[in-house]
Design a protein around this motif. Sequence first.
Motif, PDB file in Angstrom:
ATOM      1  N   ASP A 197      35.108  -5.408  49.647  1.00  0.00           N
ATOM      2  CA  ASP A 197      34.538  -6.336  50.426  1.00  0.00           C
ATOM      3  C   ASP A 197      34.439  -7.649  49.835  1.00  0.00           C
ATOM      4  OD1 ASP A 197      32.536  -7.697  52.110  1.00  0.00           O
ATOM      5  OD2 ASP A 197      30.958  -6.156  51.985  1.00  0.00           O
ATOM      6  N   ILE A 198      35.134  -8.543  50.370  1.00  0.00           N
ATOM      7  CA  ILE A 198      35.298 -10.078  49.919  1.00  0.00           C
ATOM      8  C   ILE A 198      33.786 -10.620  49.615  1.00  0.00           C
ATOM      9  CG2 ILE A 198      36.106 -12.331  50.027  1.00  0.00           C
ATOM     10  CD1 ILE A 198      38.189 -10.450  48.954  1.00  0.00           C
ATOM     11  N   LYS A 199      33.167 -10.571  50.563  1.00  0.00           N
ATOM     12  CA  LYS A 199      31.871 -11.261  50.841  1.00  0.00           C
ATOM     13  C   LYS A 199      30.924 -10.405  49.652  1.00  0.00           C
ATOM     14  CE  LYS A 199      31.920 -12.689  55.611  1.00  0.00           C
ATOM     15  NZ  LYS A 199      31.539 -12.756  56.791  1.00  0.00           N
ATOM     16  N   LEU A 215      31.753  -9.235  46.936  1.00  0.00           N
ATOM     17  CA  LEU A 215      32.359  -9.522  45.946  1.00  0.00           C
ATOM     18  C   LEU A 215      32.010 -10.942  45.332  1.00  0.00           C
ATOM     19  CD1 LEU A 215      35.986  -7.923  45.520  1.00  0.00           C
ATOM     20  CD2 LEU A 215      33.886  -7.074  44.322  1.00  0.00           C
ATOM     21  N   MET A 216      31.877 -11.871  46.255  1.00  0.00           N
ATOM     22  CA  MET A 216      31.575 -13.255  46.071  1.00  0.00           C
ATOM     23  C   MET A 216      29.978 -13.218  45.692  1.00  0.00           C
ATOM     24  SD  MET A 216      33.598 -15.204  49.026  1.00  0.00           S
ATOM     25  CE  MET A 216      35.469 -15.502  48.890  1.00  0.00           C
ATOM     26  N   LEU A 237      41.857 -16.451  52.310  1.00  0.00           N
ATOM     27  CA  LEU A 237      40.508 -15.939  51.602  1.00  0.00           C
ATOM     28  C   LEU A 237      39.900 -16.681  50.543  1.00  0.00           C
ATOM     29  CD1 LEU A 237      42.324 -12.262  51.293  1.00  0.00           C
ATOM     30  CD2 LEU A 237      40.403 -12.874  52.926  1.00  0.00           C
ATOM     31  N   ILE A 284      41.227 -17.205  47.573  1.00  0.00           N
ATOM     32  CA  ILE A 284      41.743 -16.181  46.178  1.00  0.00           C
ATOM     33  C   ILE A 284      43.261 -16.515  45.867  1.00  0.00           C
ATOM     34  CG2 ILE A 284      39.908 -14.450  46.574  1.00  0.00           C
ATOM     35  CD1 ILE A 284      42.199 -12.742  47.435  1.00  0.00           C
ATOM     36  N   TYR A 305      46.287 -14.654  43.978  1.00  0.00           N
ATOM     37  CA  TYR A 305      46.819 -13.261  43.900  1.00  0.00           C
ATOM     38  C   TYR A 305      48.001 -12.838  43.037  1.00  0.00           C
ATOM     39  CZ  TYR A 305      50.196 -14.288  47.147  1.00  0.00           C
ATOM     40  OH  TYR A 305      51.100 -14.645  47.834  1.00  0.00           O
ATOM     41  N   GLY A 363      36.064  -8.138  40.699  1.00  0.00           N
ATOM     42  CA  GLY A 363      37.110  -7.591  41.727  1.00  0.00           C
ATOM     43  C   GLY A 363      37.931  -6.517  41.043  1.00  0.00           C
ATOM     44  N   PRO A 390      42.664  -7.538  49.421  1.00  0.00           N
ATOM     45  CA  PRO A 390      42.235  -6.943  48.197  1.00  0.00           C
ATOM     46  C   PRO A 390      42.246  -5.263  48.551  1.00  0.00           C
ATOM     47  CG  PRO A 390      40.639  -8.273  49.240  1.00  0.00           C
ATOM     48  CD  PRO A 390      41.824  -8.575  49.947  1.00  0.00           C
TER      49      PRO A 390
END
Length: 186
Positions: A13-15, A17-18, A95, A97, A99, A151, A175
């Motif tokens: 979950d990107i949010k 993780l942020m 996103l 990010i 990678y 992450g 991710p």
Amino acid sequence: MLPDKEPIVIELDIKKLMMDNIVVTSGLVILFVAIQYICFKDFDFSFWTMISGSILFAILYIVFIVLHEAFHLIGFMAFGGAPFKSLKYGLNLELGIAYATTEQPLPNHAMKKALLLPFWTTGVLPTIAGFYFNNTVLVLVGAFLIAGAVGDFAMYKELRKYPKNALVQDDPHLPKLYVYMPEEKK
């Protein structure tokens, strides 16, 4: 070659993780600056020092983010035997990010090592160097890069649930990891 069965999907979950990154970054910055102050007690807060330090921080932060991803690629090759031609590197602007990925599936034990290699090389080492040389910019860059590995640690934590010989395929765009369990021996 990947097994024919459906993989187990690990998706982050990107949010979340942020938010985790913000909390860990804030905590590490406060902790590391406090340690540096206790050990050295000689901070220079002049206007010019703050401006030059901020510029140096921004440059080093960008360089170390690039290196962070490069160390993932090195880990894929060194620990998992991924060929150079299978590696991909870039930015996902949607996103927000950077990678690094490989098209080749890796054994779980190799993927876990490749996930954590940048934490040590671009987070811990600059922090240690910053403390050793009493360099606040390096200490702060190290804190940001250690926190930037949240992450990687989240994926590592999930991969610990699976056998070391399971195959792990990295998603080239998200991710997300696909875990293929080893064939059971009969």
